[in-house]
Design a protein around this motif. Sequence first.
Motif, short mmCIF file in Angstrom:
data_model
loop_
_atom_site.label_atom_id
_atom_site.label_comp_id
_atom_site.label_asym_id
_atom_site.label_seq_id
_atom_site.Cartn_x
_atom_site.Cartn_y
_atom_site.Cartn_z
N GLU A 84 -91.79 5.08 26.23
CA GLU A 84 -91.10 4.12 27.09
C GLU A 84 -91.86 2.79 27.16
OE1 GLU A 84 -90.57 5.93 30.88
OE2 GLU A 84 -88.73 6.95 30.30
N ASN A 85 -93.17 2.88 27.33
CA ASN A 85 -93.97 1.67 27.44
C ASN A 85 -93.96 0.86 26.15
OD1 ASN A 85 -94.55 2.56 29.98
ND2 ASN A 85 -96.65 3.14 29.58
N PHE A 86 -94.02 1.55 25.03
CA PHE A 86 -94.02 0.85 23.74
C PHE A 86 -92.68 0.16 23.52
CE2 PHE A 86 -93.40 0.57 19.15
CZ PHE A 86 -94.59 -0.03 18.76
N ALA A 87 -91.59 0.89 23.80
CA ALA A 87 -90.26 0.31 23.59
C ALA A 87 -89.96 -0.82 24.56
CB ALA A 87 -89.19 1.40 23.71
N GLY A 88 -90.56 -0.77 25.75
CA GLY A 88 -90.24 -1.77 26.76
C GLY A 88 -91.32 -2.82 26.97
N GLN A 89 -92.14 -3.08 25.94
CA GLN A 89 -93.25 -4.03 26.09
C GLN A 89 -92.77 -5.42 26.49
OE1 GLN A 89 -96.80 -4.19 25.91
NE2 GLN A 89 -96.36 -2.08 26.47
N LEU A 90 -91.64 -5.84 25.94
CA LEU A 90 -91.14 -7.18 26.26
C LEU A 90 -90.84 -7.31 27.75
CD1 LEU A 90 -90.20 -9.94 25.19
CD2 LEU A 90 -87.93 -8.94 24.86
N VAL A 91 -90.16 -6.31 28.29
CA VAL A 91 -89.80 -6.34 29.71
C VAL A 91 -91.05 -6.18 30.57
CG1 VAL A 91 -88.47 -5.20 31.53
CG2 VAL A 91 -87.51 -5.42 29.22
N ILE A 92 -91.95 -5.28 30.16
CA ILE A 92 -93.17 -5.05 30.93
C ILE A 92 -93.99 -6.33 31.04
CG2 ILE A 92 -95.39 -3.85 30.91
CD1 ILE A 92 -93.92 -1.46 29.64
N LYS A 93 -94.15 -7.03 29.94
CA LYS A 93 -94.93 -8.27 29.96
C LYS A 93 -94.21 -9.37 30.72
CE LYS A 93 -97.37 -7.38 25.60
NZ LYS A 93 -98.68 -7.21 26.24
N PHE A 121 -92.30 -9.12 33.27
CA PHE A 121 -92.36 -8.90 34.71
C PHE A 121 -93.79 -8.65 35.20
CE2 PHE A 121 -87.88 -8.25 33.94
CZ PHE A 121 -87.27 -8.73 35.10
N ASN A 122 -94.78 -8.87 34.30
CA ASN A 122 -96.18 -8.69 34.68
C ASN A 122 -96.45 -7.30 35.27
OD1 ASN A 122 -97.03 -11.28 33.90
ND2 ASN A 122 -96.29 -12.15 35.83
N LYS A 123 -95.90 -6.28 34.61
CA LYS A 123 -96.03 -4.92 35.11
C LYS A 123 -97.09 -4.12 34.35
CE LYS A 123 -92.93 -4.92 38.38
NZ LYS A 123 -93.30 -4.67 39.79
N GLU A 124 -97.95 -4.82 33.59
CA GLU A 124 -98.95 -4.09 32.81
C GLU A 124 -99.84 -3.22 33.71
OE1 GLU A 124 -98.42 -8.04 30.53
OE2 GLU A 124 -98.42 -7.35 32.62
N ALA A 125 -100.29 -3.79 34.83
CA ALA A 125 -101.19 -3.05 35.72
C ALA A 125 -100.48 -1.85 36.33
CB ALA A 125 -101.72 -3.98 36.82
N SER A 126 -99.21 -2.05 36.71
CA SER A 126 -98.44 -0.96 37.32
C SER A 126 -98.23 0.18 36.33
CB SER A 126 -97.09 -1.48 37.81
OG SER A 126 -96.29 -0.43 38.28
N MET A 127 -97.85 -0.18 35.09
CA MET A 127 -97.62 0.86 34.08
C MET A 127 -98.91 1.57 33.71
SD MET A 127 -94.44 0.62 33.91
CE MET A 127 -94.20 1.90 32.68
N VAL A 185 -84.94 -3.32 3.92
CA VAL A 185 -85.11 -2.13 4.76
C VAL A 185 -85.44 -2.55 6.19
CG1 VAL A 185 -86.44 -0.02 5.14
CG2 VAL A 185 -85.86 -0.74 2.80
N LEU A 186 -84.64 -2.07 7.13
CA LEU A 186 -84.91 -2.33 8.54
C LEU A 186 -86.06 -1.44 8.99
CD1 LEU A 186 -81.26 -2.45 9.93
CD2 LEU A 186 -82.69 -4.36 9.18
N ASN A 187 -86.98 -2.00 9.78
CA ASN A 187 -88.07 -1.17 10.28
C ASN A 187 -87.61 -0.38 11.49
OD1 ASN A 187 -88.02 -3.00 12.39
ND2 ASN A 187 -89.87 -4.09 11.74
N GLU A 188 -88.52 0.37 12.08
CA GLU A 188 -88.16 1.19 13.24
C GLU A 188 -87.65 0.30 14.37
OE1 GLU A 188 -90.14 4.64 16.09
OE2 GLU A 188 -91.33 3.64 14.56
N ASP A 189 -86.50 0.68 14.93
CA ASP A 189 -85.82 -0.09 15.98
C ASP A 189 -85.30 -1.43 15.47
OD1 ASP A 189 -86.30 1.89 17.88
OD2 ASP A 189 -88.25 1.05 18.39
N ALA A 190 -85.34 -1.65 14.15
CA ALA A 190 -84.79 -2.86 13.52
C ALA A 190 -85.31 -4.13 14.19
CB ALA A 190 -83.27 -2.82 13.59
#
Length: 618
Positions: free
Chosen positions: A241-250, A252-258, A505-510
């Motif tokens: 979840e954290n890897f896939a949602g890095q854009l949103v996490i960063k 909203f400055n949620k790095e510390a919370s995650m 070739v599309l990479n993972e998650d394109a």
Amino acid sequence: MTDDKNKKPAPEKQKGHGPGVGAATEKPKNFGKSMKQILKYSGNYKYAFIVVIFFAIAGTVFQVAGPKVMGRATTVLAEGLMYKIKGTGTIDFAAIGKILALTAFLYALSAIFSFIEGWIMTGITQKIVYKMRRDISEKINRMPMKYFESHQYGDILSRITNDVDTLGTGLNQSITTIITSIATIIGVIVMMLTISPIMTLIAATTIPISIVLLGFIIKMSQKYFKTQQEYLGNINGQIEENFAGQLVIKAFNKEASMEKTFNETNEVLYESAWKSQFISGVMLPVMMFVGNLGYAGVAISGAMLAIKNVIGIGDIQAFIQYVRTLTQPLSQVAQVMNQVQSMGAAGERVFEFLAEEEESPDLENSASQIDVQGFVEFEHVKFGYDPEKVIIKDFSANVKPGQKIAIVGPTGAGKTTIVKLLMRFYDVNAGAIKIDGVDIRSMSRHGLRNNIAMVLQDTWLYSDTIMENIRYGNQNATDEEVIAAAKAARADRFIKTLPGGYDMVLNEDATNISEGQKQLLTIARAILADRKLLILDEATSSVDTRTEVRIQEAMDNLMKGRTTFVIAHRLSTIRDADLILVMNHGDIIEQGTHDELLAQGGTYADLYNSQFDEVEAS
């Protein structure tokens, strides 16, 4: 946007989320039940297991016979030495040589049988693991949509990978170790009895002591192994979840919370892991201590019996070897119980997944080959993800072939839920959905979905070429047909600018193409599918206004002659719809054409004017 996610019931236990770390862990697993399930699952290989047991026992028998035969050589040597001292004879080296040759032959046979046993067992375990992964894969295809909407992908992935690997490794190593250990213990005791029942009794007193201590240690460590295996899945889910949602996490400055949430889960995993490993690690020194006590008792009693000429010197040597051999399988069992417990915990999680509720089966005579015309009727549809919380209360609509039906409304109104019911991702609680006058519940899901093309807001592309990602809509399509579909979706132009074009070739998650480009590819896939029914769930939400105009032109051509359901947030894209259904709280509150609804001055007019005002303001 997909609006029903807020309406589905939360699972009883949401896996992998930090706030749940402080909650009480599940009760210790039923170890006996888990092992029975593993044995039952392995039932197809019972004859192969019998062969493994035979070779394991045979190898052990030859191994166990070695010390007594070798002890005879020691006795011959000692007797010859005494004869030589007395001057009445000499050492019979020829007899000793024959005995040693026989000993070597016995050990060679033991090694051959052990090799065959290991080779067969490895094949069995790999076949079981292969079958288990295949069953899990087939199970996934039979799972209802609600399971995937209420469970973390990382936890499911952990069961398929970590747990199956743990189970396979445990079967391969622990089963053979246990078989040979039991056979060794029995064989050694028999050989010891043939030498001296008294010494055997002294040595055997260590066995019940070892068993009691072993059982106590296993009972203490069981709950920690269960927690360790469970939170390993939780960790995997959080990382995914954290890897896939890095854009949103960063953003909203949620790095510390995650990080805090992850550390809480990791702390539970750490505590359970070190406790389970430490407690299990105590087994070996405990077994060695008990074994040394037995060894000391045997040495003292053997010396006394040899003085009285009850046994020979070679018998003492053989018996000491047997005592050492007796402690080895006990120590091996102590070590392997660590692995057995992990195997039991992993097996429980795998079988829990395989026992999950599946989609209701299609009716016995349900049609699998369906050629629909496009009449769609919703007759007083009632539905709730939780039967106690109905979200679609009384939905009725009649759609003619070739019509473009737009469904609009606020988030949570039930728009996407209607589409999921049409696709039979869920079945209605009451009422009926009919296509060409036939209740879709009487159709096979495969046959029904073979007539529907769907473009979602959340694009899904897999790691392969762009050509194959578009061809996913029709596996039999030629390259020319794929390119034609891409042109119709206005995707051909950007594809040709990419390195490799259609062969890129599309990479993972394109992630090597933009969101808008992903959307164009999924639209091209739907065009290539060429189905009579078309569902567009916010299909243009990820593209800019200029691209949207181009896509809309392609979609207009695509929708000709097809019954189309459009879930739209941008009301400007559905002004030419044949019928607009305005939903709220699971009911149709308004319906009509764009002009008719504007003239009514109701909810639709308010929604449209508010969006128009927003555009003007921007």
